[in-house]
Motif scaffolding. Structure first.
Motif, PDB file in Angstrom:
ATOM      1  N   PRO A  23       0.806  -1.226   0.000  1.00  0.00           N
ATOM      2  CA  PRO A  23       0.000   0.000   0.000  1.00  0.00           C
ATOM      3  C   PRO A  23       0.842   1.280   0.000  1.00  0.00           C
ATOM      4  O   PRO A  23       0.376   2.330  -0.444  1.00  0.00           O
ATOM      5  CB  PRO A  23      -0.825  -0.109   1.281  1.00  0.00           C
ATOM      6  N   ASP A  24       2.082   1.211   0.446  1.00  0.00           N
ATOM      7  CA  ASP A  24       2.892   2.431   0.483  1.00  0.00           C
ATOM      8  C   ASP A  24       3.524   2.755  -0.877  1.00  0.00           C
ATOM      9  O   ASP A  24       3.708   3.924  -1.218  1.00  0.00           O
ATOM     10  CB  ASP A  24       3.979   2.322   1.557  1.00  0.00           C
ATOM     11  N   LYS A  25       3.845   1.750  -1.707  1.00  0.00           N
ATOM     12  CA  LYS A  25       4.465   1.994  -3.012  1.00  0.00           C
ATOM     13  C   LYS A  25       3.442   2.063  -4.146  1.00  0.00           C
ATOM     14  O   LYS A  25       3.787   2.490  -5.247  1.00  0.00           O
ATOM     15  CB  LYS A  25       5.458   0.883  -3.335  1.00  0.00           C
ATOM     16  N   LEU A  26       2.218   1.655  -3.895  1.00  0.00           N
ATOM     17  CA  LEU A  26       1.207   1.582  -4.960  1.00  0.00           C
ATOM     18  C   LEU A  26       0.916   2.935  -5.609  1.00  0.00           C
ATOM     19  O   LEU A  26       0.844   3.006  -6.847  1.00  0.00           O
ATOM     20  CB  LEU A  26      -0.082   0.953  -4.413  1.00  0.00           C
ATOM     21  N   PRO A  27       0.765   4.053  -4.866  1.00  0.00           N
ATOM     22  CA  PRO A  27       0.516   5.334  -5.537  1.00  0.00           C
ATOM     23  C   PRO A  27       1.655   5.745  -6.483  1.00  0.00           C
ATOM     24  O   PRO A  27       1.400   6.265  -7.576  1.00  0.00           O
ATOM     25  CB  PRO A  27       0.382   6.332  -4.387  1.00  0.00           C
ATOM     26  N   LYS A  28       2.885   5.494  -6.089  1.00  0.00           N
ATOM     27  CA  LYS A  28       4.027   5.817  -6.959  1.00  0.00           C
ATOM     28  C   LYS A  28       4.002   4.970  -8.227  1.00  0.00           C
ATOM     29  O   LYS A  28       4.255   5.475  -9.330  1.00  0.00           O
ATOM     30  CB  LYS A  28       5.334   5.588  -6.188  1.00  0.00           C
ATOM     31  N   VAL A  29       3.675   3.690  -8.119  1.00  0.00           N
ATOM     32  CA  VAL A  29       3.598   2.805  -9.280  1.00  0.00           C
ATOM     33  C   VAL A  29       2.489   3.266 -10.215  1.00  0.00           C
ATOM     34  O   VAL A  29       2.668   3.296 -11.440  1.00  0.00           O
ATOM     35  CB  VAL A  29       3.380   1.342  -8.829  1.00  0.00           C
ATOM     36  N   ILE A  30       1.348   3.652  -9.664  1.00  0.00           N
ATOM     37  CA  ILE A  30       0.226   4.131 -10.486  1.00  0.00           C
ATOM     38  C   ILE A  30       0.625   5.399 -11.233  1.00  0.00           C
ATOM     39  O   ILE A  30       0.324   5.548 -12.420  1.00  0.00           O
ATOM     40  CB  ILE A  30      -1.030   4.342  -9.620  1.00  0.00           C
ATOM     41  N   ARG A  35       2.002   7.989 -16.292  1.00  0.00           N
ATOM     42  CA  ARG A  35       2.945   8.843 -17.011  1.00  0.00           C
ATOM     43  C   ARG A  35       3.458   8.126 -18.257  1.00  0.00           C
ATOM     44  O   ARG A  35       3.548   8.727 -19.347  1.00  0.00           O
ATOM     45  CB  ARG A  35       4.116   9.221 -16.093  1.00  0.00           C
ATOM     46  N   THR A  36       3.765   6.845 -18.146  1.00  0.00           N
ATOM     47  CA  THR A  36       4.245   6.073 -19.293  1.00  0.00           C
ATOM     48  C   THR A  36       3.171   5.967 -20.370  1.00  0.00           C
ATOM     49  O   THR A  36       3.453   6.138 -21.562  1.00  0.00           O
ATOM     50  CB  THR A  36       4.683   4.668 -18.846  1.00  0.00           C
ATOM     51  N   ILE A  37       1.936   5.709 -19.972  1.00  0.00           N
ATOM     52  CA  ILE A  37       0.828   5.620 -20.938  1.00  0.00           C
ATOM     53  C   ILE A  37       0.630   6.959 -21.636  1.00  0.00           C
ATOM     54  O   ILE A  37       0.417   7.015 -22.851  1.00  0.00           O
ATOM     55  CB  ILE A  37      -0.462   5.143 -20.241  1.00  0.00           C
ATOM     56  N   ARG A  38       0.709   8.045 -20.884  1.00  0.00           N
ATOM     57  CA  ARG A  38       0.563   9.374 -21.465  1.00  0.00           C
ATOM     58  C   ARG A  38       1.665   9.647 -22.497  1.00  0.00           C
ATOM     59  O   ARG A  38       1.398  10.167 -23.586  1.00  0.00           O
ATOM     60  CB  ARG A  38       0.586  10.436 -20.366  1.00  0.00           C
ATOM     61  N   LYS A  39       2.910   9.267 -22.189  1.00  0.00           N
ATOM     62  CA  LYS A  39       4.018   9.479 -23.125  1.00  0.00           C
ATOM     63  C   LYS A  39       3.838   8.632 -24.389  1.00  0.00           C
ATOM     64  O   LYS A  39       4.123   9.095 -25.497  1.00  0.00           O
ATOM     65  CB  LYS A  39       5.344   9.152 -22.452  1.00  0.00           C
TER      66      LYS A  39
END
Length: 149
Positions: A23-30, A35-39
């Motif tokens: 739960p602590d790393k999930l927001p960063k992964v999202i 960001r990758t999808i947007r690029k």
């Protein structure tokens, strides 16, 4: 983008993501994934615009979705100028198959009546598969040609 994912599958993916990343790393992964999808989307739009510019004004109504064979065929079949709807509606597959079936059945009955009268020969026009083929004589081989091999 994800039109075929149901609610149960979405919940399963969320639970799996929480278990894998925590739960602590999930927001960063999202954030990284979005960001990758947007690029990737920006890159593909840029490439599409470059291709449209290179094609010139003749292809101003060109859509890349038309390159999909299903979309292309659907678009062509809906086109009234070609008259394909009349051709498609005028073709009755069941009727054609019935005519072919009748022709085959009448041909079978013709050959059976011909074989019963003896017109088609003693075997009824059929090949006797129980007879063994004649074996060729080993001395009748063609001459050996060294240049051919």
């Amino acid at each position: 983008m994800f039109n075929d994912i149901g609610p149960l599958e979405l919940v399963t993916l969320i639970v799996l993501a929480v278990l894998v990343f925590g739960p602590d790393k999930l927001p960063k992964v999202i954030q990284d994934v979005t960001r990758t999808i947007r690029k990737i989307r920006e890159f593909s739009e840029s490439a599409k615009n470059d291709i449209r510019e290179e094609l010139g004004p003749e292809f101003k109504d060109f859509e890349f979705e038309d390159l999909n064979p299903k979309t292309f065929m659907r678009k062509q079949l809906d086109n009234e100028d070609l008259g394909l709807k009349e051709i498609r509606n005028g073709f009755d597959l069941k009727k054609e198959m019935a005519e072919v079936t009748d022709a085959v059945h009448s041909r079978d009955s013709d050959t059976s009546s011909a074989s019963s009268t003896g017109v088609a020969g003693s075997s009824g026009g059929r090949i006797d598969m129980t007879k063994r083929p004649e074996t060729p004589d080993p001395d009748d081989r063609p001459p050996f040609d060294a240049d051919a091999t």
